[in-house]
Design a protein around this motif. Structure first.
Motif, short mmCIF file in Angstrom:
data_model
loop_
_atom_site.label_atom_id
_atom_site.label_comp_id
_atom_site.label_asym_id
_atom_site.label_seq_id
_atom_site.Cartn_x
_atom_site.Cartn_y
_atom_site.Cartn_z
N LEU A 28 0.86 -1.17 0.00
CA LEU A 28 0.00 0.00 0.00
C LEU A 28 0.90 1.23 0.00
CD1 LEU A 28 -2.78 1.38 0.38
CD2 LEU A 28 -2.43 1.12 2.84
N GLY A 29 0.81 2.04 -1.05
CA GLY A 29 1.67 3.21 -1.15
C GLY A 29 0.87 4.50 -1.11
N TRP A 30 1.48 5.54 -0.57
CA TRP A 30 0.88 6.87 -0.55
C TRP A 30 2.00 7.90 -0.45
CZ3 TRP A 30 1.36 3.55 3.37
CH2 TRP A 30 1.87 4.01 4.58
N GLU A 31 1.89 8.97 -1.21
CA GLU A 31 2.85 10.06 -1.26
C GLU A 31 4.29 9.55 -1.23
OE1 GLU A 31 1.91 13.25 1.38
OE2 GLU A 31 -0.18 13.25 0.79
N THR A 32 4.99 9.69 -0.12
CA THR A 32 6.41 9.30 -0.08
C THR A 32 6.64 8.06 0.77
OG1 THR A 32 6.80 10.78 1.80
CG2 THR A 32 7.19 11.68 -0.40
N HIS A 33 5.59 7.29 1.08
CA HIS A 33 5.72 6.09 1.91
C HIS A 33 4.97 4.91 1.31
CE1 HIS A 33 6.94 9.01 4.94
NE2 HIS A 33 7.49 8.01 5.58
N ALA A 34 5.36 3.73 1.73
CA ALA A 34 4.64 2.51 1.35
C ALA A 34 4.71 1.53 2.52
CB ALA A 34 5.26 1.88 0.11
N LEU A 35 3.68 0.75 2.68
CA LEU A 35 3.65 -0.33 3.67
C LEU A 35 3.63 -1.64 2.89
CD1 LEU A 35 3.44 -1.18 6.62
CD2 LEU A 35 0.95 -1.15 6.37
N VAL A 36 4.65 -2.47 3.12
CA VAL A 36 4.81 -3.72 2.39
C VAL A 36 4.64 -4.88 3.36
CG1 VAL A 36 6.41 -5.10 1.00
CG2 VAL A 36 6.44 -2.60 0.81
N GLN A 37 3.77 -5.82 3.01
CA GLN A 37 3.64 -7.05 3.79
C GLN A 37 4.36 -8.14 3.01
OE1 GLN A 37 -0.37 -8.44 4.33
NE2 GLN A 37 0.23 -9.99 5.80
N ARG A 38 5.29 -8.85 3.68
CA ARG A 38 6.09 -9.86 2.97
C ARG A 38 6.40 -11.05 3.87
NH1 ARG A 38 8.96 -9.50 6.94
NH2 ARG A 38 9.92 -7.56 7.47
N GLN A 39 6.91 -12.12 3.23
CA GLN A 39 7.27 -13.33 3.96
C GLN A 39 8.57 -13.88 3.40
OE1 GLN A 39 4.49 -16.65 3.67
NE2 GLN A 39 4.90 -17.06 5.82
N LEU A 40 9.47 -14.30 4.28
CA LEU A 40 10.73 -14.91 3.87
C LEU A 40 10.47 -16.35 3.43
CD1 LEU A 40 13.87 -14.42 3.80
CD2 LEU A 40 13.92 -15.70 5.94
N VAL A 41 11.04 -16.75 2.29
CA VAL A 41 10.88 -18.11 1.76
C VAL A 41 12.27 -18.69 1.54
CG1 VAL A 41 9.93 -19.46 -0.14
CG2 VAL A 41 8.75 -17.41 0.62
N ASP A 42 12.50 -19.92 2.04
CA ASP A 42 13.83 -20.52 1.88
C ASP A 42 14.00 -21.10 0.47
OD1 ASP A 42 12.65 -23.08 1.82
OD2 ASP A 42 13.25 -23.57 3.87
N ALA A 43 15.17 -21.66 0.19
CA ALA A 43 15.50 -22.18 -1.14
C ALA A 43 14.57 -23.31 -1.57
CB ALA A 43 16.94 -22.65 -1.16
N ARG A 44 13.98 -24.03 -0.62
CA ARG A 44 13.06 -25.13 -0.95
C ARG A 44 11.62 -24.67 -1.12
NH1 ARG A 44 15.37 -29.08 3.69
NH2 ARG A 44 17.43 -29.38 2.79
N GLY A 45 11.37 -23.37 -0.89
CA GLY A 45 10.02 -22.84 -1.02
C GLY A 45 9.22 -22.86 0.26
N ASN A 46 9.87 -23.22 1.38
CA ASN A 46 9.18 -23.24 2.67
C ASN A 46 9.07 -21.83 3.23
OD1 ASN A 46 9.07 -26.12 2.73
ND2 ASN A 46 11.21 -26.14 3.34
N ALA A 47 7.88 -21.50 3.71
CA ALA A 47 7.64 -20.17 4.26
C ALA A 47 8.35 -20.01 5.61
CB ALA A 47 6.15 -19.94 4.42
N GLY A 48 8.96 -18.86 5.79
CA GLY A 48 9.62 -18.53 7.05
C GLY A 48 8.83 -17.44 7.76
N PHE A 49 9.53 -16.53 8.42
CA PHE A 49 8.85 -15.47 9.16
C PHE A 49 8.21 -14.47 8.20
CE2 PHE A 49 13.11 -13.67 8.72
CZ PHE A 49 12.84 -12.36 8.38
N SER A 50 7.21 -13.77 8.71
CA SER A 50 6.55 -12.74 7.93
C SER A 50 6.63 -11.42 8.67
CB SER A 50 5.09 -13.11 7.67
OG SER A 50 4.40 -13.21 8.90
N GLY A 51 6.31 -10.36 7.99
CA GLY A 51 6.33 -9.05 8.62
C GLY A 51 5.97 -7.96 7.65
N HIS A 52 6.22 -6.74 8.09
CA HIS A 52 5.90 -5.56 7.30
C HIS A 52 7.12 -4.65 7.23
CE1 HIS A 52 1.97 -6.96 8.69
NE2 HIS A 52 1.48 -6.36 7.62
#
Length: 78
Positions: A28-52
């Motif tokens: 979600l972006g606005w003016e000069t900022h954005a909030l990004v929701q993402r998740q770390l994925v290892d080399a095998r495709g397994n989901a790791g921690f998530s955050g913003h």
């Protein structure tokens, strides 16, 4: 997406897990900022921690700063 791509290419999680990548969940972006929701994925495709990430852009639309918020259960306040 620019902020997300920049985060994928660096930062502490990538140094600890060089074959990992971040998966974008939303942005979600606005003016000069954005909030990004993402998740770390290892080399095998397994989901790791998530955050913003709170991303700030300069007048040239380049990333000025990134503040990372992660959801790691063992680090939650009780």
């Amino acid at each position: 997406m620019r902020a997300f791509a920049a985060r994928r290419n660096g930062g502490p999680p990538r140094r600890r897990s060089p074959a990992s990548s971040f998966r974008l969940a939303s942005m979600l972006g606005w003016e000069t900022h954005a909030l990004v929701q993402r998740q770390l994925v290892d080399a095998r495709g397994n989901a790791g921690f998530s955050g913003h990430d709170d991303v700030e852009y300069d007048a040239s639309h380049r990333i000025k700063s990134i503040v990372m918020f992660t959801d790691i259960p063992k680090e939650r306040l009780k």
